[in-house]
Design an enzyme around this catalytic site. Structure first.
Site, PDB file in Angstrom:
ATOM      1  N   GLU A   1       0.795  -0.897   0.161  1.00 19.57           N
ATOM      2  CA  GLU A   1       0.014  -0.075  -0.241  1.00 19.57           C
ATOM      3  C   GLU A   1       0.970   0.736  -0.274  1.00 19.57           C
ATOM      4  O   GLU A   1       1.414   1.465   0.778  1.00 19.57           O
ATOM      5  CB  GLU A   1      -0.697  -0.067   1.020  1.00 19.57           C
ATOM      6  CG  GLU A   1      -1.633  -0.966   1.625  1.00 19.57           C
ATOM      7  CD  GLU A   1      -2.855  -0.753   0.954  1.00 19.57           C
ATOM      8  OE1 GLU A   1      -2.932  -0.475  -0.296  1.00 19.57           O
ATOM      9  OE2 GLU A   1      -3.324  -2.470   0.688  1.00 19.57           O
TER      10      GLU A   1
ATOM     11  N   CYS B   1      -1.722  10.043   2.789  1.00 21.07           N
ATOM     12  CA  CYS B   1      -1.631   9.066   1.589  1.00 21.07           C
ATOM     13  C   CYS B   1      -2.828   9.547   0.430  1.00 21.07           C
ATOM     14  O   CYS B   1      -2.304   9.608  -0.294  1.00 21.07           O
ATOM     15  CB  CYS B   1      -1.436   7.444   2.079  1.00 21.07           C
ATOM     16  SG  CYS B   1      -2.797   6.766   2.611  1.00 21.07           S
TER      17      CYS B   1
HETATM   18  P1  NDP Z   1       8.508   4.615   4.603  1.00 22.25           P
HETATM   19  O1  NDP Z   1       8.239   4.132   3.474  1.00 22.25           O
HETATM   20  O2  NDP Z   1       9.576   5.761   4.701  1.00 22.25           O
HETATM   21  O3  NDP Z   1       8.959   4.039   5.830  1.00 22.25           O
HETATM   22  C1  NDP Z   1       7.682   2.661   5.555  1.00 22.25           C
HETATM   23  C2  NDP Z   1       7.759   1.712   6.826  1.00 22.25           C
HETATM   24  O4  NDP Z   1       8.832   1.317   6.201  1.00 22.25           O
HETATM   25  C3  NDP Z   1       8.220   1.936   8.138  1.00 22.25           C
HETATM   26  O5  NDP Z   1       8.542   0.946   9.589  1.00 22.25           O
HETATM   27  C4  NDP Z   1       9.510   2.323   7.951  1.00 22.25           C
HETATM   28  O6  NDP Z   1      10.965   2.425   9.456  1.00 22.25           O
HETATM   29  C5  NDP Z   1      10.156   1.028   6.792  1.00 22.25           C
HETATM   30  N1  NDP Z   1      11.558   1.217   6.549  1.00 22.25           N
HETATM   31  C6  NDP Z   1      12.187   1.805   5.847  1.00 22.25           C
HETATM   32  N2  NDP Z   1      13.476   1.499   5.264  1.00 22.25           N
HETATM   33  C7  NDP Z   1      12.901   0.159   5.577  1.00 22.25           C
HETATM   34  C8  NDP Z   1      13.757  -1.216   4.293  1.00 22.25           C
HETATM   35  N3  NDP Z   1      14.681  -0.953   3.834  1.00 22.25           N
HETATM   36  N4  NDP Z   1      13.151  -2.224   4.388  1.00 22.25           N
HETATM   37  C9  NDP Z   1      11.864  -2.498   5.138  1.00 22.25           C
HETATM   38  N5  NDP Z   1      11.931  -2.035   5.896  1.00 22.25           N
HETATM   39  C10 NDP Z   1      11.875  -0.215   6.045  1.00 22.25           C
HETATM   40  O7  NDP Z   1       7.139   5.880   4.970  1.00 22.25           O
HETATM   41  P2  NDP Z   1       6.820   6.666   5.559  1.00 22.25           P
HETATM   42  O8  NDP Z   1       6.586   6.232   6.888  1.00 22.25           O
HETATM   43  O9  NDP Z   1       7.127   7.977   6.100  1.00 22.25           O
HETATM   44  O10 NDP Z   1       5.097   6.858   5.680  1.00 22.25           O
HETATM   45  C11 NDP Z   1       4.788   7.705   4.537  1.00 22.25           C
HETATM   46  C12 NDP Z   1       4.489   7.142   3.537  1.00 22.25           C
HETATM   47  O11 NDP Z   1       3.702   5.964   3.307  1.00 22.25           O
HETATM   48  C13 NDP Z   1       4.069   7.991   2.047  1.00 22.25           C
HETATM   49  O12 NDP Z   1       4.303   7.631   0.389  1.00 22.25           O
HETATM   50  C14 NDP Z   1       2.823   7.746   2.079  1.00 22.25           C
HETATM   51  O13 NDP Z   1       1.366   7.544   0.972  1.00 22.25           O
HETATM   52  C15 NDP Z   1       2.522   6.119   2.648  1.00 22.25           C
HETATM   53  N6  NDP Z   1       1.731   5.440   3.323  1.00 22.25           N
HETATM   54  C16 NDP Z   1       0.351   4.933   2.302  1.00 22.25           C
HETATM   55  C17 NDP Z   1      -0.836   4.519   2.287  1.00 22.25           C
HETATM   56  C18 NDP Z   1      -1.662   3.205   1.691  1.00 22.25           C
HETATM   57  O14 NDP Z   1      -3.036   2.578   2.226  1.00 22.25           O
HETATM   58  N7  NDP Z   1      -1.903   3.296   0.460  1.00 22.25           N
HETATM   59  C19 NDP Z   1      -1.474   4.812   4.206  1.00 22.25           C
HETATM   60  C20 NDP Z   1      -0.561   5.749   4.636  1.00 22.25           C
HETATM   61  C21 NDP Z   1       0.941   6.009   4.323  1.00 22.25           C
HETATM   62  P3  NDP Z   1      11.460   4.254  10.037  1.00 22.25           P
HETATM   63  O15 NDP Z   1      10.152   4.329  10.506  1.00 22.25           O
HETATM   64  O16 NDP Z   1      12.124   3.155  11.011  1.00 22.25           O
HETATM   65  O17 NDP Z   1      12.608   3.470   9.047  1.00 22.25           O
END
Ligand code: NDP
Length: 524
Positions: free
Chosen positions: A286, A320
């Site tokens: 997502e 999002c």
């Molecule tokens: P990120 O992609 O930066 O992070 C999301 C999660 O992934 C966090 O828990 C992060 O950990 C983890 N993560 C980061 N790098 C890795 C990796 N290499 N391997 C595994 N896990 C990893 O997103 P944000 O938290 O900044 O959220 C915003 C984004 O989420 C936006 O693009 C938004 O549009 C999207 N989103 C989509 C939704 C949907 O339903 N389609 C709903 C809500 C948000 P850590 O925090 O420790 O870096």
């Protein structure tokens, strides 16, 4: 009728909700500074390195201490989930449904406390925070209801016409095994509880990894699961950075499936990593959005300006589903823009835990700096109609506050018409007609939500042509935001998601199971 909190109804809650929130906030604030462990096989796990969490509302406010888990913690959590899988999957689905409803009940019982934590941790206003937690409960209940309505997904198939024999055939959906759930910061409750609820009710066991910026909410949710009696090892919690711990989870060959909600870049990295395994595994992504609202020349402009303002700036533009692009038919462009600017200028900004404030800070220093860079770039390319600055007056200087920003006159070829900023910035432009608006709306890699304001006939044309998984028309509560399980299923097309089926809808739970077709033949 009793008040039902949804994102659509939250602008006018009963006063009792505010009073209960105030009371819970007071209690939570008096107990700040706790240390939260990871939970692996029902046991507390501490790491050598710690993460100190501060509030984006006031960066001096220490909220809690979390563990910076390592790759070993990730592997141990997967091993615990793997060991718990045989018993959890062997349980009758009715028992799992019962336990998941108890889990939802515990969230319900602690909704004000958890919402206060969400508000302090993420900077959501109190109603958005309550909405996030109430949605979590509803997503879990929805998953349980779907299991029940589909009788555990065990259904008869036709008997094939065998001469001298009879055949009894059925289809059954079964869980995969260990499921990893990785969560973004912005909906720390519902985007954890929704996938966890579906994975568990289906019979998988789970390792949950929240965003580093929102580990508190996840810790409280896992407490609720423990209180509900979900057995040890069935739901494990690890906290720590995505690049180390998250990566170790996705690299672990014992992981059978994953739900990742977050940015397109990280999601595609996980998708590619999974493609390199020995055989295919389910990956539910997502991802981000670049959501358009189209305003017709026949639109109710007050409704359009209200709905766009709410969707562009709710949760400081960090949804999002946020509206980030608005295409307005030329004859009404000036009138619409002046209403949008007026609405935006009237937004009440400040500590979002307080009842009167609708708009709080962005999540962290990086987002705050990104905002500065984006508005500088947009000011050079177009016109900032309102906003465009970081807010440093008085109490606002303590947190990551940025003004809600409306930008016009940016050439349509500019990169920021296509890239997700995930900040309180909305871009507006006039269009010749709806056809041009639709071409522009669809000309992005994303396809999450889309909104329309216009006539009923135009609406049907919009629905038929727009490329997005969650679409709305004439919605003043938010032109592109505010889906609620059971009322609006929520998911994205193209770069916004891989599942093709929406959460909180009819077809989502089966994504967490694989099918077995069973044929039993007897001589007649
Ligand atoms: P990120 O992609 O930066 O992070 C999301 C999660 O992934 C966090 O828990 C992060 O950990 C983890 N993560 C980061 N790098 C890795 C990796 N290499 N391997 C595994 N896990 C990893 O997103 P944000 O938290 O900044 O959220 C915003 C984004 O989420 C936006 O693009 C938004 O549009 C999207 N989103 C989509 C939704 C949907 O339903 N389609 C709903 C809500 C948000 P850590 O925090 O420790 O870096």
């Amino acid at each position: 009728m009793a008040f039902k909190l949804t994102y659509g109804t939250m602008s006018d809650p009963p006063q009792e909700m505010h009073d209960k929130f105030d009371q819970a906030l007071e209690n939570v604030k008096q107990n700040l500074g706790r240390e939260y462990p990871m939970i692996i096989n029902g046991e507390n796990r501490f790491a050598e390195e710690k993460h100190q969490a501060f509030s984006p509302i006031n960066t001096n406010l220490h909220l809690a201490t979390f563990q910076k888990g390592t790759a070993k913690d990730a592997d141990d959590a997967v091993a615990a989930a793997k060991a718990a899988f045989p018993n959890w999957k062997a349980m009758n689905w009715e028992e799992r449904v019962y336990l998941m409803r108890k889990f939802a009940d515990r969230i319900s019982a602690r909704i004000y406390e958890i919402s206060a934590a969400v508000s302090l941790e993420v900077g959501k206003n109190r109603m958005e925070a309550l909405g996030d937690v109430a949605e979590t409960e509803d997503l879990i209940r929805w998953a349980a209801d779907m299991m029940e309505q589909n009788n555990g997904y065990r259904k008869p198939l036709g008997s094939d016409p065998l001469v001298g024999m009879s055949s009894t055939n059925e289809s059954i959906l079964k869980p995969y095994g260990v499921w990893v759930v990785i969560v973004p910061f912005n909906f720390p409750a519902s985007l954890a509880g929704g996938p966890v609820g579906n994975a568990l009710v289906a019979g998988n066991t789970v390792v949950l990894k929240p965003a580093s910026d929102s580990s508190w909410t996840a810790s409280l949710l896992v407490e609720c699961a423990q209180e509900a009696g979900i057995p040890d090892g069935v739901l494990n919690l690890v906290t720590g950075s995505g690049s180390t711990l998250g990566n170790a989870l996705t690299a672990n060959e014992d992981v059978a499936g994953i739900t990742f909600t977050g940015s397109l870049d990280v999601g595609m990295g996980i998708y590619r990593q999974f493609a390199n395994r020995k055989y295919p595994h389910p990956v539910i992504l997502e991802l981000g959005g670049k959501n358009p609202t189209i305003v017709s020349r026949n639109a109710d402009l007050d409704l359009a300006a209200e709905g766009v303002m709410r969707s562009a700036f709710g949760l400081q533009g960090q949804k999002c589903s946020a509206t980030s692009r608005v295409f307005v038919e030329k004859p009404v462009y000036d009138a619409f823009v002046s209403k949008l600017v007026a609405n935006t200028s009237a937004i009440q900004i400040g500590d979002p835990t307080e009842q009167e404030n609708w708009f709080g800070p962005v999540i962290n220093r990086k987002a705050y700096q990104d905002y500065g860079n984006y508005v500088a770039e947009l000011a050079a390319a177009g016109t900032i109609l309102t906003g465009g600055k970081q807010l440093i007056e008085g109490e606002l200087a303590k947190g990551f506050y940025c003004a809600p920003t409306v930008v016009a006159d940016v050439p349509l070829g500019h990169r920021l018409w296509k890239e997700e900023m995930f900040l309180p910035i909305v871009m507006v432009t006039p269009v010749d007609d709806l056809k041009q608006a639709m071409e522009l709306a669809n000309d992005v890699d994303y396809g999450l939500t889309a909104g329309f304001v216009g006539t009923p006939d135009e609406t049907e044309w919009f629905f038929d042509h727009v490329e997005a998984g969650t679409v709305y028309s004439n919605r003043p509560q938010g032109t592109t935001t505010g889906a609620w399980p059971g009322f609006q299923s929520f998911g994205g097309w193209k770069g916004s998601g891989s599942a093709g089926k929406n959460g909180g809808g009819y077809y989502y739970l089966p994504l967490y199971m694989h099918e077995q077709s069973r044929t039993r033949v007897k001589r007649a």
